[in-house]
Design a protein around this motif. Structure first.
Motif, PDB file in Angstrom:
ATOM      1  N   PRO A 123      13.265  -1.532  24.754  1.00 23.23           N
ATOM      2  CA  PRO A 123      14.585  -1.786  25.337  1.00 23.23           C
ATOM      3  C   PRO A 123      14.627  -3.176  25.964  1.00 23.23           C
ATOM      4  CG  PRO A 123      13.701   0.345  26.032  1.00 23.23           C
ATOM      5  CD  PRO A 123      12.587  -0.407  25.388  1.00 23.23           C
ATOM      6  N   PRO A 124      15.811  -3.718  26.154  1.00 23.17           N
ATOM      7  CA  PRO A 124      15.931  -5.058  26.740  1.00 23.17           C
ATOM      8  C   PRO A 124      15.268  -5.123  28.108  1.00 23.17           C
ATOM      9  CG  PRO A 124      18.049  -4.299  25.911  1.00 23.17           C
ATOM     10  CD  PRO A 124      17.113  -3.151  25.797  1.00 23.17           C
ATOM     11  N   GLY A 125      14.389  -6.086  28.287  1.00 27.80           N
ATOM     12  CA  GLY A 125      13.752  -6.302  29.571  1.00 27.80           C
ATOM     13  C   GLY A 125      12.687  -5.283  29.944  1.00 27.80           C
ATOM     14  N   LYS A 126      12.310  -4.424  28.995  1.00 33.00           N
ATOM     15  CA  LYS A 126      11.326  -3.385  29.297  1.00 33.00           C
ATOM     16  C   LYS A 126      10.153  -3.472  28.323  1.00 33.00           C
ATOM     17  CE  LYS A 126      14.707  -0.154  31.220  1.00 33.00           C
ATOM     18  NZ  LYS A 126      15.240   1.240  31.192  1.00 33.00           N
ATOM     19  N   GLY A 127       9.172  -2.629  28.536  1.00 35.58           N
ATOM     20  CA  GLY A 127       7.989  -2.613  27.699  1.00 35.58           C
ATOM     21  C   GLY A 127       8.164  -1.774  26.442  1.00 35.58           C
ATOM     22  N   LEU A 128       7.111  -1.741  25.666  1.00 39.85           N
ATOM     23  CA  LEU A 128       7.123  -0.974  24.426  1.00 39.85           C
ATOM     24  C   LEU A 128       7.062   0.526  24.715  1.00 39.85           C
ATOM     25  CD1 LEU A 128       4.588  -3.134  22.383  1.00 39.85           C
ATOM     26  CD2 LEU A 128       7.071  -3.085  22.103  1.00 39.85           C
ATOM     27  N   GLU A 129       7.807   1.282  23.928  1.00 40.95           N
ATOM     28  CA  GLU A 129       7.813   2.736  24.059  1.00 40.95           C
ATOM     29  C   GLU A 129       7.458   3.353  22.712  1.00 40.95           C
ATOM     30  OE1 GLU A 129      10.677   6.399  25.593  1.00 40.95           O
ATOM     31  OE2 GLU A 129      11.606   4.554  24.876  1.00 40.95           O
ATOM     32  N   TRP A 130       6.426   4.164  22.696  1.00 41.72           N
ATOM     33  CA  TRP A 130       6.006   4.851  21.480  1.00 41.72           C
ATOM     34  C   TRP A 130       6.941   6.021  21.222  1.00 41.72           C
ATOM     35  CZ3 TRP A 130       3.937   9.792  20.466  1.00 41.72           C
ATOM     36  CH2 TRP A 130       3.229   9.932  19.273  1.00 41.72           C
ATOM     37  N   ILE A 131       7.504   6.109  20.025  1.00 47.65           N
ATOM     38  CA  ILE A 131       8.448   7.170  19.687  1.00 47.65           C
ATOM     39  C   ILE A 131       7.747   8.310  18.956  1.00 47.65           C
ATOM     40  CG2 ILE A 131      10.522   7.748  18.369  1.00 47.65           C
ATOM     41  CD1 ILE A 131      11.370   4.797  18.663  1.00 47.65           C
ATOM     42  N   GLY A 132       6.961   7.966  17.949  1.00 45.65           N
ATOM     43  CA  GLY A 132       6.265   8.995  17.181  1.00 45.65           C
ATOM     44  C   GLY A 132       5.732   8.442  15.885  1.00 45.65           C
ATOM     45  N   TYR A 133       5.081   9.302  15.122  1.00 49.65           N
ATOM     46  CA  TYR A 133       4.543   8.867  13.837  1.00 49.65           C
ATOM     47  C   TYR A 133       4.589   9.973  12.804  1.00 49.65           C
ATOM     48  CZ  TYR A 133       0.094  11.344  14.771  1.00 49.65           C
ATOM     49  OH  TYR A 133      -0.871  12.298  15.019  1.00 49.65           O
ATOM     50  N   MET A 134       4.471   9.534  11.539  1.00 48.38           N
ATOM     51  CA  MET A 134       4.146  10.439  10.457  1.00 48.38           C
ATOM     52  C   MET A 134       2.847   9.939   9.841  1.00 48.38           C
ATOM     53  SD  MET A 134       6.155  11.732   7.067  1.00 48.38           S
ATOM     54  CE  MET A 134       6.812  13.180   7.908  1.00 48.38           C
ATOM     55  N   SER A 135       1.900  10.822   9.658  1.00 52.23           N
ATOM     56  CA  SER A 135       0.604  10.428   9.118  1.00 52.23           C
ATOM     57  C   SER A 135       0.626  10.376   7.599  1.00 52.23           C
ATOM     58  CB  SER A 135      -0.474  11.402   9.580  1.00 52.23           C
ATOM     59  OG  SER A 135      -0.364  12.614   8.845  1.00 52.23           O
ATOM     60  N   ASP A 166       0.853  -1.183   0.000  1.00 53.95           N
ATOM     61  CA  ASP A 166       0.000   0.000   0.000  1.00 53.95           C
ATOM     62  C   ASP A 166       0.885   1.228   0.000  1.00 53.95           C
ATOM     63  OD1 ASP A 166      -3.309   0.146   1.447  1.00 53.95           O
ATOM     64  OD2 ASP A 166      -2.344   1.548   0.059  1.00 53.95           O
ATOM     65  N   SER A 167       0.280   2.368  -0.305  1.00 54.71           N
ATOM     66  CA  SER A 167       1.019   3.620  -0.337  1.00 54.71           C
ATOM     67  C   SER A 167       1.055   4.256   1.049  1.00 54.71           C
ATOM     68  CB  SER A 167       0.359   4.594  -1.314  1.00 54.71           C
ATOM     69  OG  SER A 167       0.909   5.885  -1.179  1.00 54.71           O
ATOM     70  N   ILE A 168       2.176   4.878   1.378  1.00 56.11           N
ATOM     71  CA  ILE A 168       2.280   5.545   2.668  1.00 56.11           C
ATOM     72  C   ILE A 168       1.420   6.810   2.715  1.00 56.11           C
ATOM     73  CG2 ILE A 168       4.553   4.599   3.198  1.00 56.11           C
ATOM     74  CD1 ILE A 168       5.766   7.290   2.386  1.00 56.11           C
ATOM     75  N   THR A 169       0.886   7.221   1.588  1.00 53.12           N
ATOM     76  CA  THR A 169      -0.012   8.381   1.557  1.00 53.12           C
ATOM     77  C   THR A 169      -1.487   7.970   1.562  1.00 53.12           C
ATOM     78  OG1 THR A 169       0.041   8.497  -0.861  1.00 53.12           O
ATOM     79  CG2 THR A 169       1.690   9.784   0.351  1.00 53.12           C
ATOM     80  N   ARG A 170      -1.749   6.690   1.696  1.00 51.94           N
ATOM     81  CA  ARG A 170      -3.150   6.246   1.748  1.00 51.94           C
ATOM     82  C   ARG A 170      -3.824   6.820   2.985  1.00 51.94           C
ATOM     83  NH1 ARG A 170      -5.595   0.167   2.777  1.00 51.94           N
ATOM     84  NH2 ARG A 170      -7.764   0.826   2.927  1.00 51.94           N
ATOM     85  N   ASN A 171      -5.019   7.318   2.811  1.00 50.11           N
ATOM     86  CA  ASN A 171      -5.758   7.938   3.919  1.00 50.11           C
ATOM     87  C   ASN A 171      -5.845   7.041   5.146  1.00 50.11           C
ATOM     88  OD1 ASN A 171      -6.185  10.220   2.441  1.00 50.11           O
ATOM     89  ND2 ASN A 171      -8.367   9.877   2.107  1.00 50.11           N
ATOM     90  N   ASN A 172      -5.735   7.688   6.285  1.00 48.27           N
ATOM     91  CA  ASN A 172      -5.973   7.063   7.592  1.00 48.27           C
ATOM     92  C   ASN A 172      -4.853   6.159   8.075  1.00 48.27           C
ATOM     93  OD1 ASN A 172      -8.563   8.317   7.799  1.00 48.27           O
ATOM     94  ND2 ASN A 172      -9.376   6.725   6.466  1.00 48.27           N
TER      95      ASN A 172
END
Length: 121
Positions: A42-54, A27-33
């Motif tokens: 990190p090792p031994g830790k949970g998920l960390e959200w860094i950021g996004y591009m819409s 799919d295209s990275i410009t597809r809506n939504n």
């Protein structure tokens, strides 16, 4: 079916800039939504959200990393890129690219397999 593949150096020295690329197929990275998101674990830790591009090109970052992070895209290559500046050993993690499809009635996530990054001299 959307597929994502992360790529980048496995080892980065402290104070350098980490550069990762997410190649999207199906799919295209410009597809809506779609929100093309970077997440790390990190090792031994949970998920960390860094950021996004819409899909429209807007970006958002987690406050703790915002000053060091840039997310960009190359629509001709269908790529999403992550830059993380001035890395330290605390940035050692497995980095994932996630395609998040969101509408008011539905949502679906497509995960890459991730790429391991170690920050060490």
């Amino acid at each position: 079916q959307v597929q994502l593949q992360e790529s980048g150096p496995g080892l980065v020295k402290p104070s350098q800039t980490l550069s990762l690329t997410c190649t999207v197929s199906g799919d295209s990275i410009t597809r809506n939504n779609f929100y093309w998101t970077w997440i790390r674990q990190p090792p031994g830790k949970g998920l960390e959200w860094i950021g996004y591009m819409s899909y429209s090109g807007s970006t958002a970052y987690t406050p703790s990393l915002k000053s060091r992070t840039s997310i960009s895209r190359d629509t001709s290559k269908n790529h999403i890129s992550l830059l993380l500046r001035s890395v330290t050993p605390e940035d050692t993690a497995r980095y994932y690219c996630v395609g998040r499809y969101r509408t008011v009635v539905t949502g679906e996530d497509y995960w890459g397999r991730g790429t391991q990054v170690t920050v060490s001299s």
